[in-house]
Enzyme design. Structure first.
Site, PDB file in Angstrom:
ATOM      1  N   GLY A 304      46.024  15.173  36.336  1.00  0.00           N
ATOM      2  CA  GLY A 304      44.696  15.720  36.098  1.00  0.00           C
ATOM      3  C   GLY A 304      44.079  15.389  34.762  1.00  0.00           C
ATOM      4  O   GLY A 304      43.026  15.944  34.424  1.00  0.00           O
ATOM      5  N   THR A 308      43.360   8.130  36.917  1.00  0.00           N
ATOM      6  CA  THR A 308      42.758   7.429  38.055  1.00  0.00           C
ATOM      7  C   THR A 308      41.255   7.275  37.872  1.00  0.00           C
ATOM      8  O   THR A 308      40.674   6.232  38.225  1.00  0.00           O
ATOM      9  CB  THR A 308      43.062   8.200  39.356  1.00  0.00           C
ATOM     10  OG1 THR A 308      44.476   8.395  39.480  1.00  0.00           O
ATOM     11  CG2 THR A 308      42.563   7.443  40.565  1.00  0.00           C
ATOM     12  N   GLU A 327      47.667   4.255  41.795  1.00  0.00           N
ATOM     13  CA  GLU A 327      48.898   5.008  42.008  1.00  0.00           C
ATOM     14  C   GLU A 327      49.370   4.838  43.457  1.00  0.00           C
ATOM     15  O   GLU A 327      48.568   4.964  44.386  1.00  0.00           O
ATOM     16  CB  GLU A 327      48.626   6.490  41.706  1.00  0.00           C
ATOM     17  CG  GLU A 327      49.852   7.297  41.407  1.00  0.00           C
ATOM     18  CD  GLU A 327      49.479   8.696  40.941  1.00  0.00           C
ATOM     19  OE1 GLU A 327      50.257   9.305  40.196  1.00  0.00           O
ATOM     20  OE2 GLU A 327      48.387   9.171  41.322  1.00  0.00           O
TER      21      GLU A 327
END
EC number: 2.7.1.21
Length: 613
Positions: A304, A308, A327
């Site tokens: 978090g 990404t 990922e």
């Protein structure tokens, strides 16, 4: 001698047909004359003596009339005996002679019994069988094989080939007249109508069931086992069999394949590559390689923190100079099992200290590690061989990776070890799999646990609903411990740290031996207390002198020293993705130890498209 011969002759003259030798006595019958008043009759007690006499009589020299005689058992009804007529009652039975049924006299024919049932030839032959030196009974002819219609069929030679047997029988079948036989099943006994005995091919289809409901009267055959198997039922059974085989081999059906195509990141996603295309990317692009210098940047940190999101942003704004690898979430969640779900279900408070929990955590971490190490190996194929690290420039390209093998082999296992979910031996097994390369850059994105928890709740990823701020804090400290371990290796060599962990040498002694200043000694002690070294020393304490333990520690320290760390406080850039990239870019250019590598840019780009699809 005369009396015996006269007595024998007188008893046999009453029926000259029965005694053909009454006119002339053959030679070699001395035993018959010595019996006296035998009368030619025999009894059951004298049967064995008569056989001995018959055998002995062969020793004499018979006359021509004796040679012409044949002692054979009749195989049918005598010609002179009338056949009983049907419908006129039964033929009266003749009185049985007292000497009948014991042993046949010479020249006497046994009379067959009349009745509803006649004795078989085998029983008659066994009862009246005489020695082989009296006569030879001819063997019965071999029964010719017949087909199901009663027609003679040629014998087929024994052969192992089924086609040879069919070829020999086929000419005979062609000469037969065509016979049309209606195919139907023979009626079975009533118990076979039970569902247990009904063959699955006999199950009626939907149309047959409707016809059965309509035709309720008359002589309709409603039993399933009387019905002829249809093609539709066989095809249905074959389809069921193929479905069972697919289930056994874990092959997805068409419906599941359609779901897989709609799943993001799956191998069957729209625009995804086929297995042949994937394999061709491993062999190369097929064109002349175009080498370019690029940074190998691995984004690391807690879940978090924006890894990404940063990769997606850089790929959109600067796609020509950026190659990214996302990922491997599809492998983690869809291939065989869901390791993300497994790790969260295993790490529960009531599972502390259990070996079964450690086994589950080890299995999950091994699956986390597998795609990262495979990607690391695949990318190294596109690096120019025997080429040293290049000096960086502002115009160099970037390779962005979502996580380094460091997290799966060292950081997360270290966290599980500290919390009591991973055994010592399993932690060493994972740490031994850690590998790195010169030129690897790890950008560690740090964030406070409260801000980090908000980001985790905001993205609402599957399996992360139970994440707490305490867990995120422990994970951040695990990354910080790994960073302190790497930073201490910048001051001291891996051999020095192995001496501290495995030998009776203190960190203070090593600093004095290296002539370090007091400020550096203080810094080294602070880093040592925050690093992984104290925990590692407790793990290997009982086996410090073991060669395998020493090799694991030495290799781990040497591999960890190859990488370069960049630390970014992501809490300062919440919602500011360009600000995070600016911090990474600036530190990369300012750090002298960070360098670039020469890679086949076109080939690696083709591989990244295949990998991300």
């Amino acid at each position: 001698m005369a009396e015996g011969g006269a007595g024998f002759s007188s008893s046999s003259t009453s029926s000259e047909e029965a005694v053909p030798w009454s006119t002339q006595q053959p030679m070699g019958w001395e035993e018959l004359e010595s019996l006296g008043d035998g009368g030619g009759s025999t009894s059951a007690d004298e049967e064995f003596q008569w056989e001995a006499m018959f055998v002995k009589s062969r020793a004499g020299s018979p006359t021509a009339e004796d040679k012409s005689r044949t002692f054979t058992l009749p195989r049918g009804r005598p010609k002179n005996e009338p056949r009983p007529e049907r419908g006129k009652g039964k033929t009266p039975k003749k009185p049985k002679k007292p000497d009948q049924g014991a042993t046949l006299l010479v020249g006497e024919e046994p009379r067959p019994r009349l009745g509803s049932r006649t004795r078989s030839k085998s029983r008659s032959r066994d009862k009246h069988q005489l020695p082989d030196d009296i006569y030879d009974v001819p063997n019965p002819p071999m029964l010719a094989p017949v087909d199901s219609y009663g027609n003679p069929v040629e014998q087929v030679s024994s052969s192992e080939s089924d086609f040879e047997d069919i070829a020999n029988i086929r000419p005979i079948l062609r000469r037969q007249q065509p016979v049309t036989v209606k195919h139907r099943r023979e009626p079975s006994p009533e118990p076979l109508g039970h569902p247990t005995f009904v063959h699955r091919y006999d199950k009626p289809s939907y149309d047959e069931e409707v016809c059965q409901k309509k035709d309720k009267g008359g002589r309709t055959k409603s039993k399933n086992w009387l019905r002829q198997p249809g093609v539709k039922s066989k095809l249905t059974s074959m389809k069921d069999l193929s479905g069972s085989f697919k289930s056994l081999m874990h092959i997805r059906s068409d419906g599941e394949k359609h779901k897989q195509q709609q799943r993001p990141g799956g191998s069957g996603a729209p625009g995804g590559a086929t297995p042949r295309d994937v394999f061709n990317t491993f062999l190369g692009s097929g064109t002349c390689p175009s080498f370019k210098n690029a940074f190998f940047l691995y984004l690391e940190g807690s879940m978090g923190v924006g890894k990404t999101t940063l990769i997606r942003h850089m790929r959109e704004i600067n796609g020509d100079n950026v190659i990214s690898f996302v990922e491997p979430m599809f492998y983690w969640r869809e291939v065989y099992s869901d390791c993300v779900k497994l790790i969260y279900s295993a790490c529960k408070p009531f599972n502390l200290g259990k070996m079964s929990t450690s086994n589950k955590v080890l299995s999950a971490q091994m699956k986390f590690m597998t795609p990262m190490k495979c990607l690391q190996t695949s990318v190294r194929r596109y690096v120019k061989a025997n080429e040293p690290l290049q000096e960086k420039t502002a115009m160099d390209n970037w390779l962005l990776f979502d996580r380094h093998p460091l997290s799966a082999t060292l950081v997360f296992p270290y966290l599980s070890l500290k919390n009591g979910y991973l055994a010592f031996e399993h932690f060493l097994a994972l740490a031994a799999n850690f590998t790195a390369h010169e030129g690897d850059i790890i950008a560690l994105l740090c964030m406070g646990e409260e801000d980090n928890l908000k980001m985790v709740k905001l993205r609402n990823r599957k399996g992360e609903s139970g994440v707490t701020s305490a867990h995120l804090k422990d994970l951040g400290q695990a990354f910080h411990a790994c960073y302190c371990t790497w930073l201490l290796l910048k001051y001291l060599s891996p051999e020095d740290m192995v001496s501290v962990c495995c030998c009776d040498v203190t960190l203070n002694d090593i600093c004095i031996m290296r002539s370090m200043s007091s400020s550096k000694v203080t810094m080294a002690k602070s880093l040592f207390n925050k690093s992984m070294f104290p925990t590692l020393m407790d793990v290997i304490q009982p086996f410090r002198s073991n060669c395998t333990i020493i090799e694991i520690c030495l290799t781990l320290f040497m591999e960890l020293k190859k990488v370069e760390f960049i630390v970014v406080n992501a809490s300062e850039f919440i919602g500011d993705i360009p600000g995070v990239w600016t911090s990474i870019y600036t530190q990369s250019l300012r750090t002298q130890a960070i360098k670039t590598q020469s890679i086949d840019w076109s080939g690696l780009r083709a591989f990244s498209l295949t990998y991300n699809s």
